[in-house]
Scaffold this active site. Structure first.
Site, PDB file in Angstrom:
ATOM      1  N   SER A   4     111.871 106.499  99.456  1.00  0.00           N
ATOM      2  CA  SER A   4     112.865 107.033  98.523  1.00  0.00           C
ATOM      3  C   SER A   4     113.107 108.524  98.759  1.00  0.00           C
ATOM      4  O   SER A   4     114.228 109.006  98.667  1.00  0.00           O
ATOM      5  CB  SER A   4     112.399 106.804  97.081  1.00  0.00           C
ATOM      6  OG  SER A   4     112.446 105.430  96.775  1.00  0.00           O
TER       7      SER A   4
ATOM      8  N   GLU B  45     118.361 100.214 100.994  1.00  0.00           N
ATOM      9  CA  GLU B  45     119.501 101.134 100.842  1.00  0.00           C
ATOM     10  C   GLU B  45     119.447 101.868  99.489  1.00  0.00           C
ATOM     11  O   GLU B  45     120.461 102.185  98.887  1.00  0.00           O
ATOM     12  CB  GLU B  45     120.837 100.413 101.100  1.00  0.00           C
ATOM     13  CG  GLU B  45     120.829  99.823 102.513  1.00  0.00           C
ATOM     14  CD  GLU B  45     122.168  99.506 103.123  1.00  0.00           C
ATOM     15  OE1 GLU B  45     123.188 100.022 102.650  1.00  0.00           O
ATOM     16  OE2 GLU B  45     122.179  98.742 104.106  1.00  0.00           O
TER      17      GLU B  45
END
Ligand code: COS
Length: 386
Positions: free
Chosen positions: A131, A368
C-alpha cells in the site's frame, strides 16, 4: 480517442459471442489445469484483445475508457483468468508508456504490445512496499549511460508470461519523487523469476516474484526519459486500472446473479422452487440493486475520464475512480456471498461456478489498491478540495 460507435457495437457483439462460445465452455479446463489453453490465447490475439486500449496509430483498437469499461464488464462474466492473459497489456503494463513515454518508446513498444507479441507486466509492489508504494526499495544506480537495478518485486501478475516490465525503481532520494519507471526487457541478464505463487482463486492466472540482481538497463529506458516521474506515472496508470477493475467486478456480479437466478428456478425445497420464497428473492433483489448502482457509477466515471487528456491526471476523476473501485469490488463480494448462500451446500462445491467466483472476486478488493487505500484517496481529496 474512441472507436466509432458502429464498429464498437460490432466488436462488442463479437467479444460477447467469443465469451459465450469459447471462454465459458473452457472454464472447467482453466479450473482443473490452472492454465488458459494456448489456442484460446491465439484467438484472443486475432480478436485484437491485447490492443483494446492502444491507439490505432500504434496498432491497437483504440477504445475510449467508457468503451473499455463495457468490454471489461463482458470479460468479468467468465473466469477472471481469461481477462488476466491480456489484462496487463491493455492496462497497467502498457499505459504508463502511452501516457508518459517518449514517441520513440511508444513506436518501439506499443505495436508489439497491441498484437500480443510482447506481454507487458507492471512491477510496483515489493516485499516491504505494498500500500505504501512510495517507500519502494528497488535501487537503480546510474553507471555511465545505464542504470543498474537491484531488488525484488512481489505478486507480479503475468511475470511468467512477460516479455518486458514497466518497473518502478528508486533513482533518487526517499519518497515518491525518487521513483522512476523503467521499461525492463524480461531477458536482461540478472533478472529472474521466483516460484509461481499459489493463490486462493483466479486459477489460470500467473503471478510470481521478479528478482533483479545487477540488471543493466539503458538510461533511455526510463519512461519519458526523465527520472523522478515514475511514481506519478504509476498513480495515473492505477487510476485507469481501478476503473477497469470496477467494470470487471460488475460483470462478475452479473454472472453470479444469473447463476443464482437459474439455480433458484430449478432447485426445489418444501415442494416448490426456492426462487418462489421471498427470502431468496430478497437476496437476489439486493444483489440486483447493488449491481445496477455500481454499474451506473462506473459508466459515469469512465465518461468523465474520457473528457480529460489521457496523460493528465484530475484529482476529482481519481477520487471518483477510487469510489468506483471501492463500491464495485465490495459490492461483488456481497453478491458472491449471497450467491453461495442461495446455492446452499452446492455453493461450497467446486463444480458449481459460484464457488469459484466467490474465491476469484476476493482479489478485487486487494489489488490495484485495497479498499482502505481507496478510502484514503477519497477522504483526502474531499478535505483537500473543500
Ligand atoms: N495521479 C497523478 N499524480 C498523483 C496521483 C494520481 N492519481 N496520486 C498522487 N500523485 C502525485 C501527488 O500529486 C504527489 O506529487 P507532488 O509531490 O508533486 O505533489 C506524488 O504523486 C506523491 O503523492 P502522495 O503524497 O499522495 O503519495 P503517498 O505516498 O501519500 O501515497 C497512495 C499515496 C497511498 C494513494 C499511494 O501510495 C497508493 O495508491 N498506494 C496503493 C498502491 C497500489 O495500488 N498498489 C497496487 C499494486 S499494483 S497491482
Amino acid at each position: 480517442m474512441a472507436l466509432d460507435n458502429e464498429s464498437f457495437e460490432i466488436l462488442l457483439a463479437t467479444i460477447q459471442r467469443f465469451i459465450r462460445e469459447r471462454l465459458v465452455p473452457a472454464e472447467n479446463h482453466v479450473e482443473d489445469h490452472d492454465e488458459v489453453p494456448e489456442e484460446i490465447v491465439a484467438e484472443m490475439k486475432e480478436l485484437g484483445l491485447f490492443g483494446l486500449s492502444i491507439p490505432e496509430e500504434y496498432g491497437g483498437i483504440g477504445l475510449s475508457m467508457s468503451q473499455e469499461g463495457r468490454v471489461a464488464f463482458e470479460l468479468g462474466r467468465t473466469a477472471l483468468a481469461f481477462r488476466s492473459v491480456f489484462g496487463t497489456n491493455v492496462g497497467i503494463g502498457s499505459q504508463g508508456i502511452l501516457m508518459d513515454g517518449t514517441e520513440a518508446q511508444k513506436h518501439e513498444i506499443l505495436p508489439r504490445v497491441a498484437s500480443g507479441e510482447l506481454i507487458m507486466s507492471f512491477a510496483l509492489t515489493e516485499p516491504d512496499a505494498g500500500s505504501d508504494a512510495a517507500s519502494l526499495k528497488t535501487r537503480a544506480e546510474l553507471d555511465g549511460d545505464h542504470y543498474v537495478l537491484n531488488g525484488t518485486k512481489r505478486y507480479i501478475t503475468n511475470a511468467p508470461r512477460a516479455g518486458a516490465f514497466t518497473l518502478m525503481a528508486r533513482t533518487g532520494g526517499p519518497g515518491a519523487s525518487g521513483v522512476s519507471a523503467f521499461i525492463v526487457p524480461a531477458d536482461t541478464p540478472g533478472l529472474r523469476l521466483g516460484k509461481p505463487d499459489k493463490k486462493m482463486g483466479q486459477r489460470g492466472t500467473k503471478t510470481c516474484d521478479v528478482i533483479l540482481e545487477d540488471v543493466r538497463v539503458p538510461a533511455a529506458n526510463i519512461i519519458g526519459g526523465v527520472p523522478g516521474q515514475g511514481f506519478k506515472t504509476a498513480m495515473k496508470v492505477l487510476d485507469r486500472g481501478r476503473l477497469h477493475i470496477s467494470a470487471v467486478a460488475c460483470g462478475t456480479a452479473q454472472r453470479i446473479i444469473e447463476e443464482s437466478v437459474n439455480y433458484a428456478r430449478e432447485r426445489k425445497q418444501f415442494g416448490k422452487a426456492i426462487g418462489e420464497f421471498q427470502l431468496i428473492q430478497a437476496m437476489l433483489a439486493d444483489s440486483q440493486a447493488e449491481l445496477l448502482a455500481g454499474w451506473s457509477l462506473v459508466q459515469d466515471v469512465t465518461r468523465r475520464f474520457d473528457l480529460k487528456p489521457v496523460h493528465e491526471s484530475d484529482p476529482e476523476v481519481s477520487m471518483r475512480a477510487s469510489c468506483a473501485k471501492l463500491f464495485c469490488t465490495e459490492m461483488v463480494g456481497r453478491v458472491a456471498d449471497r450467491g453461495v448462500q442461495i446455492h446452499g451446500g452446492a455453493g461450497y462445491i467446486n463444480e458449481y461456478k459460484v464457488e469459484r467466483f466467490y474465491r476469484d472476486v476476493r482479489l478485487l478488493r486487494l489489488y490495484e489498491g485495497t479498499t482502505q487505500i481507496q478510502q484514503i484517496i477519497i477522504g483526502r481529496e474531499m478535505l483537500r478540495s473543500a
